[in-house]
Design a protein around this motif. Structure first.
Motif, short mmCIF file in Angstrom:
data_model
loop_
_atom_site.label_atom_id
_atom_site.label_comp_id
_atom_site.label_asym_id
_atom_site.label_seq_id
_atom_site.Cartn_x
_atom_site.Cartn_y
_atom_site.Cartn_z
N GLN A 169 11.88 2.11 4.21
CA GLN A 169 13.34 2.11 4.06
C GLN A 169 13.74 2.61 2.67
N ILE A 170 13.02 2.15 1.65
CA ILE A 170 13.33 2.59 0.29
C ILE A 170 12.88 4.04 0.09
N ALA A 171 11.73 4.40 0.66
CA ALA A 171 11.21 5.76 0.52
C ALA A 171 12.14 6.79 1.16
N GLN A 172 12.91 6.37 2.15
CA GLN A 172 13.79 7.28 2.88
C GLN A 172 15.25 7.18 2.45
N ASP A 173 15.50 6.42 1.37
CA ASP A 173 16.86 6.24 0.87
C ASP A 173 17.27 7.48 0.07
N PRO A 174 18.27 8.23 0.52
CA PRO A 174 18.66 9.45 -0.20
C PRO A 174 19.23 9.19 -1.58
N LYS A 175 19.62 7.92 -1.85
CA LYS A 175 20.15 7.59 -3.17
C LYS A 175 19.04 7.45 -4.22
N LYS A 176 17.80 7.29 -3.76
CA LYS A 176 16.67 7.15 -4.68
C LYS A 176 16.24 8.52 -5.19
N SER A 177 15.63 8.54 -6.37
CA SER A 177 15.10 9.79 -6.91
C SER A 177 13.91 10.24 -6.09
N ALA A 178 13.57 11.51 -6.19
CA ALA A 178 12.41 12.04 -5.47
C ALA A 178 11.14 11.31 -5.88
N ASN A 179 11.04 10.96 -7.16
CA ASN A 179 9.86 10.25 -7.65
C ASN A 179 9.76 8.86 -7.04
N ASP A 180 10.88 8.13 -7.00
CA ASP A 180 10.88 6.79 -6.43
C ASP A 180 10.56 6.84 -4.94
N ARG A 181 11.11 7.83 -4.25
CA ARG A 181 10.82 7.95 -2.81
C ARG A 181 9.33 8.18 -2.58
N ALA A 182 8.72 9.01 -3.44
CA ALA A 182 7.29 9.28 -3.31
C ALA A 182 6.47 8.02 -3.60
N VAL A 183 6.90 7.23 -4.58
CA VAL A 183 6.18 6.00 -4.91
C VAL A 183 6.17 5.05 -3.72
N TYR A 184 7.33 4.85 -3.10
CA TYR A 184 7.41 3.92 -1.97
C TYR A 184 6.72 4.48 -0.73
N ARG A 185 6.73 5.79 -0.56
CA ARG A 185 5.96 6.40 0.52
C ARG A 185 4.49 6.07 0.35
N ASP A 186 3.99 6.19 -0.89
CA ASP A 186 2.59 5.90 -1.16
C ASP A 186 2.29 4.41 -1.01
N ILE A 187 3.24 3.55 -1.38
CA ILE A 187 3.06 2.11 -1.19
C ILE A 187 2.93 1.79 0.29
N ALA A 188 3.79 2.40 1.12
CA ALA A 188 3.70 2.19 2.57
C ALA A 188 2.34 2.62 3.09
N ASP A 189 1.85 3.75 2.58
CA ASP A 189 0.54 4.26 3.00
C ASP A 189 -0.57 3.30 2.58
N ASP A 190 -0.52 2.81 1.33
CA ASP A 190 -1.53 1.88 0.84
C ASP A 190 -1.52 0.58 1.64
N LEU A 191 -0.33 0.11 1.97
CA LEU A 191 -0.22 -1.14 2.73
C LEU A 191 -0.76 -0.96 4.15
N ALA A 192 -0.46 0.18 4.74
CA ALA A 192 -0.90 0.44 6.12
C ALA A 192 -2.42 0.48 6.23
N ILE A 193 -3.10 0.89 5.16
CA ILE A 193 -4.57 0.98 5.18
C ILE A 193 -5.20 -0.38 5.48
N TRP A 194 -4.53 -1.47 5.05
CA TRP A 194 -5.13 -2.79 5.20
C TRP A 194 -5.21 -3.25 6.65
N VAL A 195 -4.43 -2.62 7.52
CA VAL A 195 -4.57 -2.91 8.95
C VAL A 195 -5.97 -2.52 9.41
N THR A 196 -6.43 -1.35 8.95
CA THR A 196 -7.77 -0.87 9.30
C THR A 196 -8.84 -1.76 8.68
N VAL A 197 -8.65 -2.15 7.42
CA VAL A 197 -9.63 -3.02 6.75
C VAL A 197 -9.76 -4.35 7.49
#
Length: 309
Positions: free
Chosen positions: A88-116
Motif C-alpha cells: 500500500q505504501i509502495a504504491q502510494d503516488p504521494k510517496k517519493s520514488a525512493n520511498d516506494r522502492a524501499v517499501y517494495r523491497d520490504i514487501a519482497d523481503d517479508l514475502a520470502i519468509w513464507v518460503t522459509v
C-alpha cells in the motif's frame, strides 16, 4: 506471473482470501499486476513485483490447504497483512520514488519468509522464532499503512527499523553470517526480538506512554546506530589497524541490522576480522580490552569492555 493464466489464477485466489485482508490485498494485487504488465515499468519493478505476487499466491495456497493448522493459517494471514501494508505504501503516488522502492523491497523481503517457513530444512525451533518475529514486523507494517503514526520522521525510523530487522533475520539464518557461538546466537536473537517488539509498541495507542517512549528509544537507537560516536570511533580504529574491506563491511552490515553495540561486536567476530582483532589485542590502547575479549570468547560478553565514553 507473466502469463494471463497465472495472473487470473492469483486474482481468483484473492477472492477466497481471509476476509480481514481480502479488500486491501485485492487493491495492491491489481496495482502490482498493472506494473508487471506495463510497457513503461522498469525491469527491476517487474521482476520484484512478479516475485511478490508469486509469494502471495503461494501463501494463499498454504492458507487454503486443509492440512494447514488454524494457528498457521492465522500466521500466514498476518504475513499477508504485512505484505499488503508494505505494498500500500509502495504504491502510494504521494510517496517519493525512493520511498516506494524501499517499501517494495520490504514487501519482497517479508514475502520470502513464507518460503522459509514452509521449507523442510527450517528447524522447528527456528520456525517458531522466525514466525514470532515476522508476525511482529507484519503488524508494524500494517500499522504504518493505516497511518496511525503521524510524524514523518517517526514513520521513517519505523520503516528503517523494519528493513534492518528483516535484514538481521536473514543474517541470523545465513550460515555465512550468523554467530558461530550458540551463546552469541541467542544473544543476537534476543536483540532482534527486542527490536521487532519495539517497532510495534511504538505505534500501539493502547500501550502506556512509558512503554511507547521506551519502544521509541529502541527504534531511535536502531535507526541511528551508524551515527553513534563510539561506533564511528571503532570503525576508525579497525581501519587504522588495516582491516580488510570484508571486515569493514561485516561490522557496518551487522551494526545496521542489530544496532550498536551488539551488532558491531557481531560484525567484529566475523572471520574476516580475525587478524585485525588479533592486532588490536596485541597492540594495546583503549580498544585492546574489547579486541582481546572478542578474540578469546563469546562477543556477547564483551559489551563491558567497551572504552568508557
Amino acid at each position: 506471473m507473466n502469463t494471463p493464466e497465472e495472473q487470473k489464477k492469483v486474482q481468483d485466489q484473492v477472492g477466497d482470501a481471509p476476509q480481514q485482508v481480502r479488500a486491501n490485498l485485492d487493491k495492491v494485487l491489481t496495482e502490482a499486476l498493472k506494473i508487471i504488465n506495463s510497457p513503461t515499468a522498469s525491469n527491476v519493478d517487474k521482476e520484484i513485483y512478479a516475485a511478490i505476487v508469486a509469494d502471495i499466491s503461494r501463501t494463499l495456497n498454504v492458507i487454503d490447504d486443509p492440512n494447514t493448522s488454524a494457528e498457521d493459517k492465522a500466521t500466514y494471514t498476518k504475513f499477508l497483512a504485512g505484505i499488503t501494508g508494505a505494498l500500500q505504501i509502495a504504491q502510494d503516488p504521494k510517496k517519493s520514488a525512493n520511498d516506494r522502492a524501499v517499501y517494495r523491497d520490504i514487501a519482497d523481503d517479508l514475502a520470502i519468509w513464507v518460503t522459509v517457513m514452509q521449507s523442510p530444512e527450517t528447524k522447528p525451533a527456528d520456525k517458531a522464532y522466525y514466525k514470532a518475529r515476522v508476525e511482529l514486523l507484519s503488524d508494524a507494517l500494517a500499522k504504518l499503512a493505516k497511518g496511525e503514526v503521524k510524524k514523518p520522521e517517526q514513520q521513517k525510523k519505523i520503516e528503517t527499523g523494519v528493513k534492518k530487522t528483516l535484514d538481521a533475520l536473514k543474517a541470523i539464518q545465513n550460515p555465512n553470517t550468523k554467530p558461530e557461538n550458540p551463546q552469541d546466537q541467542d544473544s543476537i536473537k534476543q536483540v532482534v526480538e527486542r527490536n521487532s517488539e519495539a517497532l510495534v509498541t511504538a505505534q500501539n495507542p493502547d500501550a502506556s506512554e512509558q512503554e511507547r517512549n521506551d519502544a521509541q528509544a529502541t527504534v531511535d537507537q536502531l535507526a541511528g546506530a551508524s551515527q553513534n560516536s563510539q561506533f564511528q570511533e571503532l570503525m576508525e580504529e579497525v581501519k587504522r589497524l588495516g582491516a580488510p574491506s570484508a571486515c569493514v563491511e561485516a561490522i557496518e552490515s551487522r551494526t545496521n541490522e542489530a544496532g550498536w553495540p551488539d551488532g558491531s561486536l557481531w560484525g567484529l567476530s566475523d572471520p574476516s576480522c580475525a587478524n585485525t582483532v588479533a592486532a588490536g589485542a596485541n597492540e594495546g590502547g583503549k580498544w585492546s580490552a574489547l579486541f582481546e575479549c572478542v578474540q578469546n570468547g563469546p562477543f556477547s560478553e564483551c559489551v563491558g569492555t567497551l572504552p568508557k565514553e
